[in-house]
Design a protein around this motif. Structure first.
Motif, PDB file in Angstrom:
ATOM      1  N   THR A   1     -10.190   1.227   7.471  1.00  0.00           N
ATOM      2  CA  THR A   1     -10.457   0.078   6.612  1.00  0.00           C
ATOM      3  C   THR A   1      -9.160  -0.469   6.018  1.00  0.00           C
ATOM      4  O   THR A   1      -8.917  -1.683   6.007  1.00  0.00           O
ATOM      5  N   ILE A   2      -8.324   0.443   5.539  1.00  0.00           N
ATOM      6  CA  ILE A   2      -7.025   0.028   4.989  1.00  0.00           C
ATOM      7  C   ILE A   2      -6.202  -0.671   6.064  1.00  0.00           C
ATOM      8  O   ILE A   2      -5.584  -1.717   5.821  1.00  0.00           O
ATOM      9  N   GLY A   3      -6.201  -0.106   7.284  1.00  0.00           N
ATOM     10  CA  GLY A   3      -5.442  -0.706   8.379  1.00  0.00           C
ATOM     11  C   GLY A   3      -5.867  -2.129   8.665  1.00  0.00           C
ATOM     12  O   GLY A   3      -5.024  -3.019   8.855  1.00  0.00           O
ATOM     13  N   ARG A   4      -7.172  -2.372   8.702  1.00  0.00           N
ATOM     14  CA  ARG A   4      -7.652  -3.735   8.951  1.00  0.00           C
ATOM     15  C   ARG A   4      -7.305  -4.667   7.795  1.00  0.00           C
ATOM     16  O   ARG A   4      -6.987  -5.842   7.995  1.00  0.00           O
TER      17      ARG A   4
ATOM     18  N   VAL B   1       0.830  -1.207   0.000  1.00  0.00           N
ATOM     19  CA  VAL B   1       0.000   0.000   0.000  1.00  0.00           C
ATOM     20  C   VAL B   1       0.863   1.255   0.000  1.00  0.00           C
ATOM     21  O   VAL B   1       1.834   1.366   0.752  1.00  0.00           O
ATOM     22  N   VAL B   2       0.476   2.212  -0.855  1.00  0.00           N
ATOM     23  CA  VAL B   2       1.041   3.557  -0.879  1.00  0.00           C
ATOM     24  C   VAL B   2      -0.116   4.511  -0.622  1.00  0.00           C
ATOM     25  O   VAL B   2      -1.005   4.661  -1.467  1.00  0.00           O
ATOM     26  N   CYS B   3      -0.138   5.158   0.560  1.00  0.00           N
ATOM     27  CA  CYS B   3      -1.273   6.024   0.890  1.00  0.00           C
ATOM     28  C   CYS B   3      -0.811   7.184   1.764  1.00  0.00           C
ATOM     29  O   CYS B   3      -0.730   7.055   2.989  1.00  0.00           O
TER      30      CYS B   3
ATOM     31  N   LEU C   1     -11.229  -5.082   0.041  1.00  0.00           N
ATOM     32  CA  LEU C   1      -9.954  -4.396  -0.162  1.00  0.00           C
ATOM     33  C   LEU C   1      -8.794  -5.372  -0.029  1.00  0.00           C
ATOM     34  O   LEU C   1      -7.850  -5.343  -0.838  1.00  0.00           O
ATOM     35  N   ALA C   2      -8.852  -6.250   0.954  1.00  0.00           N
ATOM     36  CA  ALA C   2      -7.785  -7.228   1.135  1.00  0.00           C
ATOM     37  C   ALA C   2      -7.644  -8.126  -0.092  1.00  0.00           C
ATOM     38  O   ALA C   2      -6.528  -8.423  -0.538  1.00  0.00           O
TER      39      ALA C   2
END
Length: 420
Positions: free
Chosen positions: A209-212, A116-118, A185-186
């Motif tokens: 959400t990204i973290g999970r 991930v790049v965020c 997302l995963a």
């Protein structure tokens, strides 16, 4: 240690350390320490998240790679299960910058793809939509960052900008996929064959959400916001305590040093100078040797108790004129050296509360002070925590990225740095 962070500058390290220590209510965060450079000894056993602060944002690529990989090896040796490569939420870099090469090198070392790049940090107005980076309601290239003296950001397309720096194609996951939830997302990230993937986020909920979704990823990259959802993964699994940042500080004289030329810092200076003593550090006088660190120390000593501020900040047109006259690197080196020497002399003279504005300036200051590990305390403004060194005479610090902080940040920071 459960989670390790490699930060490409010192203010960014404080920013992400603050995010990890604070966590998300009601779960809380991780017991977090910030290390100034790659440590040579093991971390304290009680630390759950360790942030290694490098000054690698604008150095030559090969040096940035060597420092970042050394930090990675130390963090892995401490037992870290997940690594975060933290860069600025305004993606500070040039077309030939270090973010892409460092991210790819870390991914290769950890043997991972779909990283991930965020850079999103909605709390500070940074959002990513269709891989484009916004600052509040402006594209990055229209936000003032296009005038940055070291890393002018003239293209808001993170995917395209990163593509200039990377050896392989850069992927993208759009906001509609993020909004479908953690599982979708995963799956999307697992199906992408690219090494680096820009992921949209316009709210704190998106970041969580990204973290999970990346709970089992060995590597994540982004601004401090991308770390928002990571402590909860360890807390839910019973691996971390959920302890938040503590109220910490120090007693003693104070000083503020500002080397950032960002619009936010200039506004903070303008407000502060209305009621407090200030010293403008002119580039011409620094380059000629007429203004020295000793002048800053004498100015601060004359105004103890009144929140004295010494600054080299200036408007973009003045910065451009000075760079044309003396050279960008030459000015940066001279100013960094002056602030570093001033900070060293100020601490020797008894200053115990120190606020520093600007990533490069903060890096120069903390490198000069050699403070070792820093304990992460309460948040002053979004992205800026209280930091406290160890030892018999602790120093309380606030290291502020140029664009961060409310207009009254300087006075507020000094108040929060006091012992409680």
């Amino acid at each position: 240690m459960l989670l390790g962070v490699i930060a490409d500058d010192f203010t960014g390290a404080s920013d992400v350390a603050n995010t990890l220590a604070k966590g998300v209510a009601p779960q809380g965060g991780l017991r977090t320490a910030q290390f100034l450079g790659v440590p040579t000894t093991a971390a304290p056993v009680e630390i759950e998240a360790g942030v290694v602060a490098l000054k690698s944002r604008t150095i030559p690529v090969q040096e940035a790679l060597a420092q970042s990989l050394a930090a990675l090896n130390w963090l892995l040796a401490q037992g870290c299960r997940q690594i975060v490569f933290k860069y600025c939420s305004t993606f500070d870099s040039t077309r030939a910058g270090n973010i892409g090469p460092v991210a790819e090198a870390l991914a290769a070392e950890l043997k991972v793809k779909g990283v991930v790049v965020c850079p999103a940090f909605p709390g500070a107005g940074r959002t990513v939509y269709m891989a484009h980076l916004f600052v509040h309601d402006r594209l990055l290239s229209e936000s003032g960052m296009q005038n940055h003296p070291l890393t002018p950001m003239t293209d808001p397309d993170v995917r395209r900008w990163l593509g200039h720096q990377s050896r392989s194609p850069v992927g993208h996951v759009a906001l509609d996929t993020v909004r479908k939830g953690t599982d979708d997302l995963a799956i999307a990230l697992s199906e992408i064959g690219d090494t680096l993937v820009v992921v949209d986020a316009i709210s704190d909920e998106d970041l969580q959400t990204i973290g999970r979704a990346v709970a089992d990823h060995k590597l994540v990259t982004g601004g401090s916001g991308v770390a928002m959802g990571l402590p909860g993964n360890f807390i839910r699994r019973g691996l971390a305590s959920g302890e938040a940042g503590r109220l910490i500080g120090a007693d003693g004289p104070e000083a503020i040093l500002a080397g950032s030329c960002s619009g936010a810092t200039r506004r903070q200076i303008d407000l502060h100078k209305q009621d407090h003593p200030t010293m403008a550090i002119e580039v011409d006088q620094v380059m000629s040797g007429e203004t020295t660190a000793e002048d800053v120390v004498k100015f601060v000593a004359r105004h103890h108790g009144n929140a004295p501020l010494a600054y080299s900040s200036s408007a973009p047109e003045n910065v451009e004129a000075m760079q044309a006259k003396y050279g960008r690197e030459e000015i940066a080196a001279k100013l960094d050296a002056l602030f570093a020497d001033a900070a060293r002399k100020l601490v020797r003279a008894g200053v115990r509360r120190l606020v520093v504005a600007g990533g490069e300036t903060s890096g120069a200051v903390v490198s000069a002070l050699d403070l070792g590990a820093l304990t992460i305390g309460q948040e002053i403004d979004p992205g800026v925590p209280v930091l406290l060194s160890s030892g018999e005479t602790p120093i309380a610090l606030a290291l502020k990225s140029g664009n961060f902080g409310a207009a009254d940040f300087f006075a507020k920071a000094l108040e929060r740095l006091q012992a409680r």
